[in-house]
Design a protein around this motif. Structure first.
Motif, PDB file in Angstrom:
ATOM      1  N   LYS A 135       0.863  -1.193   0.000  1.00  0.00           N
ATOM      2  CA  LYS A 135       0.000   0.000   0.000  1.00  0.00           C
ATOM      3  C   LYS A 135       0.889   1.229   0.000  1.00  0.00           C
ATOM      4  N   LEU A 136       0.723   2.054  -1.041  1.00  0.00           N
ATOM      5  CA  LEU A 136       1.573   3.230  -1.196  1.00  0.00           C
ATOM      6  C   LEU A 136       0.819   4.524  -0.926  1.00  0.00           C
ATOM      7  N   ASN A 137       1.544   5.512  -0.452  1.00  0.00           N
ATOM      8  CA  ASN A 137       0.990   6.845  -0.223  1.00  0.00           C
ATOM      9  C   ASN A 137       1.070   7.640  -1.519  1.00  0.00           C
ATOM     10  N   ILE A 138       0.209   7.263  -2.476  1.00  0.00           N
ATOM     11  CA  ILE A 138       0.176   7.960  -3.766  1.00  0.00           C
ATOM     12  C   ILE A 138      -1.271   8.310  -4.108  1.00  0.00           C
ATOM     13  N   ILE A 186      10.779  -0.760  -5.172  1.00  0.00           N
ATOM     14  CA  ILE A 186       9.612   0.117  -5.118  1.00  0.00           C
ATOM     15  C   ILE A 186       9.948   1.399  -4.365  1.00  0.00           C
ATOM     16  N   ALA A 187      10.669   1.271  -3.254  1.00  0.00           N
ATOM     17  CA  ALA A 187      11.036   2.440  -2.443  1.00  0.00           C
ATOM     18  C   ALA A 187      11.863   3.439  -3.247  1.00  0.00           C
ATOM     19  N   LYS A 188      12.779   2.923  -4.059  1.00  0.00           N
ATOM     20  CA  LYS A 188      13.646   3.785  -4.866  1.00  0.00           C
ATOM     21  C   LYS A 188      12.888   4.474  -5.996  1.00  0.00           C
ATOM     22  N   ALA A 189      11.724   3.931  -6.352  1.00  0.00           N
ATOM     23  CA  ALA A 189      10.930   4.501  -7.448  1.00  0.00           C
ATOM     24  C   ALA A 189       9.931   5.546  -6.966  1.00  0.00           C
ATOM     25  N   THR A 203       6.905  13.891  -6.340  1.00  0.00           N
ATOM     26  CA  THR A 203       5.768  14.676  -5.853  1.00  0.00           C
ATOM     27  C   THR A 203       5.118  14.082  -4.601  1.00  0.00           C
ATOM     28  N   VAL A 204       5.572  12.899  -4.181  1.00  0.00           N
ATOM     29  CA  VAL A 204       5.027  12.267  -2.975  1.00  0.00           C
ATOM     30  C   VAL A 204       5.803  12.749  -1.761  1.00  0.00           C
ATOM     31  N   LYS A 205       5.088  13.282  -0.790  1.00  0.00           N
ATOM     32  CA  LYS A 205       5.717  13.771   0.431  1.00  0.00           C
ATOM     33  C   LYS A 205       5.412  12.829   1.596  1.00  0.00           C
ATOM     34  N   GLY A 206       6.320  12.758   2.546  1.00  0.00           N
ATOM     35  CA  GLY A 206       6.110  11.921   3.722  1.00  0.00           C
ATOM     36  C   GLY A 206       6.372  10.458   3.444  1.00  0.00           C
ATOM     37  N   ASN A 207       5.819   9.602   4.287  1.00  0.00           N
ATOM     38  CA  ASN A 207       6.005   8.161   4.127  1.00  0.00           C
ATOM     39  C   ASN A 207       5.462   7.693   2.787  1.00  0.00           C
ATOM     40  N   PHE A 208       6.227   6.851   2.122  1.00  0.00           N
ATOM     41  CA  PHE A 208       5.824   6.355   0.805  1.00  0.00           C
ATOM     42  C   PHE A 208       5.145   4.988   0.918  1.00  0.00           C
ATOM     43  N   LYS A 216       0.605  -9.467   7.528  1.00  0.00           N
ATOM     44  CA  LYS A 216       1.220  -8.156   7.530  1.00  0.00           C
ATOM     45  C   LYS A 216       2.694  -8.247   7.921  1.00  0.00           C
ATOM     46  N   VAL A 217       3.524  -7.533   7.168  1.00  0.00           N
ATOM     47  CA  VAL A 217       4.970  -7.567   7.399  1.00  0.00           C
ATOM     48  C   VAL A 217       5.447  -6.202   7.907  1.00  0.00           C
ATOM     49  N   ASP A 218       6.268  -6.212   8.935  1.00  0.00           N
ATOM     50  CA  ASP A 218       6.790  -4.994   9.539  1.00  0.00           C
ATOM     51  C   ASP A 218       7.701  -4.247   8.563  1.00  0.00           C
ATOM     52  N   LYS A 219       7.409  -2.988   8.312  1.00  0.00           N
ATOM     53  CA  LYS A 219       8.239  -2.166   7.406  1.00  0.00           C
ATOM     54  C   LYS A 219       9.660  -2.018   7.927  1.00  0.00           C
ATOM     55  N   ASN A 220       9.829  -2.109   9.246  1.00  0.00           N
ATOM     56  CA  ASN A 220      11.152  -1.959   9.849  1.00  0.00           C
ATOM     57  C   ASN A 220      12.072  -3.139   9.547  1.00  0.00           C
ATOM     58  N   SER A 221      11.514  -4.186   8.916  1.00  0.00           N
ATOM     59  CA  SER A 221      12.336  -5.332   8.527  1.00  0.00           C
ATOM     60  C   SER A 221      13.163  -5.031   7.284  1.00  0.00           C
ATOM     61  N   PHE A 222      12.862  -3.864   6.672  1.00  0.00           N
ATOM     62  CA  PHE A 222      13.516  -3.522   5.409  1.00  0.00           C
ATOM     63  C   PHE A 222      14.326  -2.234   5.537  1.00  0.00           C
ATOM     64  N   ASP A 223      15.365  -2.155   4.737  1.00  0.00           N
ATOM     65  CA  ASP A 223      16.250  -0.991   4.743  1.00  0.00           C
ATOM     66  C   ASP A 223      15.687   0.050   3.787  1.00  0.00           C
ATOM     67  N   ILE A 224      14.627   0.739   4.230  1.00  0.00           N
ATOM     68  CA  ILE A 224      13.984   1.744   3.382  1.00  0.00           C
ATOM     69  C   ILE A 224      13.796   3.051   4.151  1.00  0.00           C
TER      70      ILE A 224
END
Length: 232
Positions: free
Chosen positions: A47-50, A197-200, A204-209, A224-232
């Motif tokens: 789920k992206l903040n777009i 995905i994070a690098k893309a 124009t997107v501000k804040g958490n992606f 559900k997977v913890d976002k903190n498990s990834f280097d983003i």
């Protein structure tokens, strides 16, 4: 209210819907939650903040999973001359130009999973866009299937290249492998997807992606997977 099968319900008992699992636990659970007799595909939903209505926030592309997707894709290449030879040498299943386009149009032929085309052939391919489009088979430069690097793209697809595209709700779905994959390989594939995905992230997107990440097997429950498990 949606009804679920007995296997789905049984698999769901081991998953806390309100819990966000670390990467290792999530991968272990998704393998255990498979409800099919066949080797299920494992998908990730991000789920992206777009704002999906804005053209500059559309997410569409392709990536080659480090450990493959577990799927063997049949590739059709629409090209001429040296490009056609390059495609054959790279392992394309079908190669041709207008003859293949006519075959699709006149015989309703779809014994392939992906089409790769050279830019010069796109005017001809475009003539059957009304046939390819609804089947999500239209070559697109954004996902690398309109290219002059035909051989490299065919090899990438055969190795496990997958595509992604956001839906109207801002979710991106793609494959990370099969239930039969070792946990480490699934984890590596998922890390690569999330990193790509994070690098893309659109400028124009501000804040958490990335807002949340969920993995699941074919017809299986989401985890559900913890976002903190990834280097983003």
């Amino acid at each position: 209210m949606k009804k679920y099968g007995k296997k789905y319900v049984e698999a769901s008992k081991n998953i806390d819907k309100n819990k966000i699992y670390n990467l290792e636990d999530a991968i272990k659970l998704v393998k255990e939650s498979s409800v099919t007799k066949f080797d299920s595909t494992i998908d990730v939903a991000i789920k992206l903040n777009i704002d999906s209505k804005k053209s500059d926030q559309q997410m569409k592309g392709s990536l080659s999973l480090p450990n493959g997707s577990g799927k063997t894709k049949k590739v059709l290449v629409i090209a001429k001359g040296a490009f056609a030879e390059e495609a054959k040498n790279a392992g394309a299943d079908f190669v041709g130009d207008k003859d293949m386009i006519d075959k699709i149009k006149n015989e309703n032929w779809f014994e392939f999973d992906t089409i790769v085309a050279t830019p010069d052939m796109m005017p001809e391919v475009g003539k059957i866009g009304n046939i390819l489009g609804p089947r999500n088979l239209m070559p697109n430069p954004k996902v690398g299937t309109v290219t002059t690097k035909v051989g490299a793209v065919v090899e990438d697809i055969k190795k496990g290249m997958v595509t992604y595209k956001n839906d109207k709700f801002g979710n991106v779905h793609t494959i990370i492998g099969k239930v039969s994959f070792a946990e480490e390989k699934l984890a590596d594939n998922l890390k690569y997807v999330i990193s790509t995905i994070a690098k893309a992230k659109p400028n124009t997107v501000k804040g958490n992606f990335i807002e949340n990440i969920t993995i699941s097997t074919t017809m299986g429950p989401g985890i559900k997977v913890d976002k903190n498990s990834f280097d983003i």
